[in-house]
Design an enzyme around this catalytic site. Structure first.
Site, PDB file in Angstrom:
ATOM      1  N   ASN A 146       0.575  -1.724   0.409  1.00 24.04           N
ATOM      2  CA  ASN A 146       0.099  -0.264  -0.443  1.00 24.04           C
ATOM      3  C   ASN A 146       0.633   1.238   0.023  1.00 24.04           C
ATOM      4  O   ASN A 146       0.561   2.320  -0.115  1.00 24.04           O
ATOM      5  CB  ASN A 146      -0.872  -0.015   1.304  1.00 24.04           C
ATOM      6  CG  ASN A 146      -0.549  -0.285   2.032  1.00 24.04           C
ATOM      7  OD1 ASN A 146       0.655  -0.182   2.579  1.00 24.04           O
ATOM      8  ND2 ASN A 146      -1.328   0.653   3.252  1.00 24.04           N
ATOM      9  N   GLU A 242       4.589  -4.001  11.669  1.00 25.85           N
ATOM     10  CA  GLU A 242       3.781  -3.571  12.080  1.00 25.85           C
ATOM     11  C   GLU A 242       2.511  -3.575  11.128  1.00 25.85           C
ATOM     12  O   GLU A 242       2.818  -4.656   9.102  1.00 25.85           O
ATOM     13  CB  GLU A 242       4.501  -1.907  11.058  1.00 25.85           C
ATOM     14  CG  GLU A 242       5.396  -0.675  12.132  1.00 25.85           C
ATOM     15  CD  GLU A 242       5.237  -0.971  12.921  1.00 25.85           C
ATOM     16  OE1 GLU A 242       3.457  -0.554  13.717  1.00 25.85           O
ATOM     17  OE2 GLU A 242       5.345   0.126  13.990  1.00 25.85           O
ATOM     18  N   CYS A 276      -3.187   1.007   7.032  1.00 31.64           N
ATOM     19  CA  CYS A 276      -3.717  -0.045   8.215  1.00 31.64           C
ATOM     20  C   CYS A 276      -3.715   1.021   9.314  1.00 31.64           C
ATOM     21  O   CYS A 276      -4.595   0.374   9.845  1.00 31.64           O
ATOM     22  CB  CYS A 276      -1.866  -0.625   8.989  1.00 31.64           C
ATOM     23  SG  CYS A 276      -0.709   1.077   9.212  1.00 31.64           S
TER      24      CYS A 276
HETATM   25  N1  LIG Z   1       0.939  -1.432  10.820  1.00 27.76           N
HETATM   26  C1  LIG Z   1       0.874  -0.881   9.847  1.00 27.76           C
HETATM   27  O1  LIG Z   1       1.507   0.269   9.389  1.00 27.76           O
HETATM   28  C2  LIG Z   1       0.887  -1.249   8.074  1.00 27.76           C
HETATM   29  C3  LIG Z   1      -0.397  -2.939   8.313  1.00 27.76           C
HETATM   30  N2  LIG Z   1      -0.365  -2.950   7.179  1.00 27.76           N
HETATM   31  C4  LIG Z   1      -1.527  -4.002   6.669  1.00 27.76           C
HETATM   32  O2  LIG Z   1      -0.667  -5.286   5.472  1.00 27.76           O
HETATM   33  C5  LIG Z   1      -1.604  -5.405   5.602  1.00 27.76           C
HETATM   34  C6  LIG Z   1      -2.331  -5.729   3.591  1.00 27.76           C
HETATM   35  O3  LIG Z   1      -0.600  -5.496   2.922  1.00 27.76           O
HETATM   36  P1  LIG Z   1      -0.601  -6.227   1.870  1.00 27.76           P
HETATM   37  O4  LIG Z   1       0.700  -6.460   1.370  1.00 27.76           O
HETATM   38  O5  LIG Z   1      -1.131  -7.406   1.504  1.00 27.76           O
HETATM   39  O6  LIG Z   1       0.274  -8.007   3.635  1.00 27.76           O
HETATM   40  P2  LIG Z   1       1.244  -9.474   3.437  1.00 27.76           P
HETATM   41  O7  LIG Z   1       1.127  -9.285   4.967  1.00 27.76           O
HETATM   42  O8  LIG Z   1       0.052 -10.017   2.651  1.00 27.76           O
HETATM   43  O9  LIG Z   1       2.423  -8.696   2.426  1.00 27.76           O
HETATM   44  C7  LIG Z   1       3.432  -8.102   3.052  1.00 27.76           C
HETATM   45  C8  LIG Z   1       4.950  -8.793   2.510  1.00 27.76           C
HETATM   46  O10 LIG Z   1       4.908  -9.887   3.177  1.00 27.76           O
HETATM   47  C9  LIG Z   1       5.506 -10.401   1.862  1.00 27.76           C
HETATM   48  N3  LIG Z   1       5.850 -12.118   1.970  1.00 27.76           N
HETATM   49  C10 LIG Z   1       3.429 -12.766   1.885  1.00 27.76           C
HETATM   50  N4  LIG Z   1       3.981 -14.281   2.231  1.00 27.76           N
HETATM   51  C11 LIG Z   1       5.482 -14.235   2.735  1.00 27.76           C
HETATM   52  C12 LIG Z   1       6.698 -14.595   4.172  1.00 27.76           C
HETATM   53  N5  LIG Z   1       5.909 -16.240   4.100  1.00 27.76           N
HETATM   54  N6  LIG Z   1       7.703 -14.241   4.430  1.00 27.76           N
HETATM   55  C13 LIG Z   1       7.809 -12.831   4.013  1.00 27.76           C
HETATM   56  N7  LIG Z   1       6.848 -12.185   3.247  1.00 27.76           N
HETATM   57  C14 LIG Z   1       6.037 -12.905   2.982  1.00 27.76           C
HETATM   58  C15 LIG Z   1       4.692  -9.990   0.893  1.00 27.76           C
HETATM   59  O11 LIG Z   1       4.750 -10.246   0.041  1.00 27.76           O
HETATM   60  P3  LIG Z   1       4.168 -10.422  -1.809  1.00 27.76           P
HETATM   61  O12 LIG Z   1       3.099  -9.237  -2.185  1.00 27.76           O
HETATM   62  O13 LIG Z   1       5.003 -11.436  -2.680  1.00 27.76           O
HETATM   63  O14 LIG Z   1       3.254 -11.934  -1.252  1.00 27.76           O
HETATM   64  C16 LIG Z   1       5.056  -8.505   0.785  1.00 27.76           C
HETATM   65  O15 LIG Z   1       6.486  -8.145   0.851  1.00 27.76           O
HETATM   66  C17 LIG Z   1      -2.365  -5.510   6.267  1.00 27.76           C
HETATM   67  O16 LIG Z   1      -3.271  -5.976   7.314  1.00 27.76           O
HETATM   68  C18 LIG Z   1      -2.898  -3.996   6.883  1.00 27.76           C
HETATM   69  O17 LIG Z   1      -3.249  -3.892   7.925  1.00 27.76           O
HETATM   70  C19 LIG Z   1       0.187  -2.812   5.551  1.00 27.76           C
HETATM   71  C20 LIG Z   1       0.127  -0.959   6.122  1.00 27.76           C
HETATM   72  C21 LIG Z   1       1.006  -0.272   7.334  1.00 27.76           C
HETATM   73  O1  LIG Z   2       0.566   1.493   5.817  1.00 31.44           O
HETATM   74  C1  LIG Z   2       0.347   2.529   6.312  1.00 31.44           C
HETATM   75  O2  LIG Z   2      -1.519   2.286   5.515  1.00 31.44           O
HETATM   76  C2  LIG Z   2       0.439   3.624   6.842  1.00 31.44           C
HETATM   77  O3  LIG Z   2       1.698   3.135   7.897  1.00 31.44           O
HETATM   78  C3  LIG Z   2      -0.597   4.597   7.094  1.00 31.44           C
HETATM   79  O4  LIG Z   2       0.150   5.620   6.970  1.00 31.44           O
HETATM   80  P1  LIG Z   2      -0.711   6.877   7.118  1.00 31.44           P
HETATM   81  O5  LIG Z   2      -1.650   6.950   8.412  1.00 31.44           O
HETATM   82  O6  LIG Z   2       0.540   7.708   6.910  1.00 31.44           O
HETATM   83  O7  LIG Z   2      -1.252   6.540   5.796  1.00 31.44           O
END
Ligand SMILES: NC(=O)C1=CN([C@@H]2O[C@H](COP(=O)(O)OP(=O)(O)OC[C@H]3O[C@@H](n4cnc5c(N)ncnc54)[C@H](OP(=O)(O)O)[C@@H]3O)[C@@H](O)[C@H]2O)C=CC1
Ligand SMILES: O=C(O)[C@H](O)COP(=O)(O)O
Length: 466
Positions: A146, A242, A276
């Site tokens: 994202n 995170e 997130c």
């Molecule tokens: N708290 C925070 O700061 C944030 C949290 N999020 C959370 O992330 C989610 C959405 O993001 P999303 O990209 O779909 O998350 P994912 O967990 O699907 O993927 C995140 C990363 O992990 C990689 N990955 C997947 N499987 C594995 C594994 N087994 N071992 C190591 N790495 C792996 C993915 O690669 P690939 O793409 O190749 O599968 C990608 O690079 C939501 O739940 C959101 O809340 C998002 C942003 C910020």
């Molecule tokens: O990945 C996310 O969703 C971010 O950590 C949130 O960042 P923002 O609050 O600055 O949009």
């Protein structure tokens, strides 16, 4: 079209979220290739750790300038690759350049301590400890789709500033944007082996990366399921996570409802709720619920819906699975008696902003993270229930409290089991030098520029015995 060229055998094409335009491709690294890259990073780190801190800072500043100069090009790729509207995508690049600059400055201000032996009972003034911060070695940075540039750089920049080498694994949908960012970094004087961009499906190379013996620390942003699995596999190395969230906006009966509605709508629906820190539920005092629901609905109806290139606020979700999941949550709530205030319209992966009222605890949308544009309103009779329902969630990223009463705000904030509480404003990560963390299933450890640098270093003591 961008092709990331390294000598690997297999490639994966990347298509735009809308329009199905082929944007380029990235290599699917094999385990041998991953291993080779990590070895190179490990070698390069030894020299990089000896590079003067001010020189590391100069390289980061150069990187920031180059990114800022490419904001339109990289912004366009972000916009197409992850379906973010153009102006937000360009802002992401500018914010990233600012984050890197601040990291360069902050890294120059991190110093060790000097401790006197005789400040402990029975100790001697002849003993003194110099405590320095040492880099950990190779930092594995795994980022989500994202914020493909910002959430990657927020790991890479502090790791470099602290003297670590970096193995960067971008999200597959986001890898091209990540690669453009890395290209800007490799145009600086940084030795190329110091940062390795490793692409491939997380499900295929993730375990190998996470358990590699030369990885010294893992910093991950993404889903709770992946983060939890990583933390179980990491073998006695520090892990910062995170993860997901279900941030509540808690609205008391004395709140400024116009302000609350404004903040809630922007917090819940920007980038179609794929943040997130998006507001993912409203917990409102029953006495003001009708008024608040009406004000939120008016603003939701005013949101622009369409394609990223039209600069719409609500754009198609990242893939059909994400859209199906969000639609499933809406359907479940409606079947179980929630009231549809507005929305529930779908065109492919585009889900129109949807507001659900009278959501009850047995509905999935009350607890699950949609990562999409649906907002449930839960009406609460008793003020104590506002806190208990907020805390019942498995997540604990952030919470917003809207009230005119400072004392109440502080009392409620103290009871919330979350990383941050925002008063009279939406939940959000920035400004990026603030600590950023999640409690419970929302994370482990803390990010934010200074915290990130600290998490990527360890103490080393030099004890003088005079
Ligand atoms: N708290 C925070 O700061 C944030 C949290 N999020 C959370 O992330 C989610 C959405 O993001 P999303 O990209 O779909 O998350 P994912 O967990 O699907 O993927 C995140 C990363 O992990 C990689 N990955 C997947 N499987 C594995 C594994 N087994 N071992 C190591 N790495 C792996 C993915 O690669 P690939 O793409 O190749 O599968 C990608 O690079 C939501 O739940 C959101 O809340 C998002 C942003 C910020
Ligand atoms: O990945 C996310 O969703 C971010 O950590 C949130 O960042 P923002 O609050 O600055 O949009």
């Amino acid at each position: 079209m961008l092709t990331i060229s390294v000598t690997v055998t297999k490639e994966k094409e990347v298509y735009s979220v809308t329009g199905n335009e082929e944007l380029g491709s990235f290599p699917l690294y094999s385990q041998e290739e991953v291993d080779h890259s990590i070895q190179k990073a490990n070698q390069a780190q030894k020299k990089w750790a000896k590079t003067e801190v001010y020189k590391r800072a100069d390289i980061l500043h150069d990187w920031a300038d180059r990114l800022a100069a490419k904001k339109e090009q990289i912004g366009e790729m972000i916009s197409k690759e992850v379906g973010k509207n153009r102006s937000s995508a360009v802002k992401e690049v500018v914010r990233t350049a600012d984050l890197i600059r601040y990291t360069a400055e902050e890294g120059c201000r991190i110093h060790g301590d000097m401790l006197r032996g005789d400040s402990f009972r029975g100790g001697s003034s002849k003993k003194m400890a110099m405590v320095e911060r040492e880099p950990l070695g190779v930092v594995l940075a795994i980022s989500p789709f994202n914020y493909p540039v910002n959430l990657a750089a927020s790991k890479i920049a502090p790791a470099l500033m602290a003297g670590n080498a970096v193995v960067f694994k971008p999200a597959s949908q986001g890898a091209l944007s990540g690669q453009l960012m890395i290209e800007a970094l490799l145009e600086t004087e940084l030795h190329h082996d110091t940062v390795q961009c490793i692409t491939g499906k997380g499900s295929e190379i993730g375990d190998f990366l996470v358990t590699h013996p030369q990885v010294s620390m893992i910093t991950f942003t993404g889903s709770t399921a992946t983060g939890q699995s990583i933390s179980k596999k990491a073998n006695m190395i520090p892990v910062v996570l995170e993860l997901g969230g279900k941030d509540p906006a808690i609205v008391l009966d004395d709140a400024d409802l116009d302000l609350a509605a404004d903040q809630i709508v922007s917090g819940a629906f920007s980038y179609s709720g794929q943040r997130c820190t998006a507001i993912k539920r409203v917990l409102v005092d029953e006495k003001v619920a009708d008024k608040l629901s009406e004000k939120i609905a008016q603003k939701v109806d005013g949101l622009t819906v369409g394609n990223p290139e039209d600069d719409a606020v609500v754009t198609p979700l990242i893939d059909p699975n994400a859209a199906d999941f969000v639609q499933g949550l809406i359907d479940d709530a409606l079947q179980n008696g929630a009231e549809l205030v507005t929305g529930n319209k779908r065109e492919g992966n585009l889900i129109y902003p949807t507001l659900l009222d009278h959501v009850l605890p047995h509905m999935k949308v009350a607890w699950e993270e949609p990562f999409g544009p649906v907002l449930p309103i839960i009406r609460v009779q008793d003020e104590a229930d506002l806190v208990s329902i907020a805390n019942e969630s498995d997540y604990g990223l952030q919470a917003s409290v809207f009230t005119a009463n400072v004392q109440k705000a502080m009392d409620i904030g103290a009871k919330l089991n979350v990383g941050s509480v925002q008063y009279n404003a939406k939940t959000e990560r920035g400004p990026d030098h603030f600590p950023f963390l999640g409690a419970k299933n929302s994370g482990l450890g803390s990010q934010g520029i200074r915290r990130s640098i600290e998490s990527m270093t360890r103490d080393k003591l030099f004890v003088l015995n005079m």
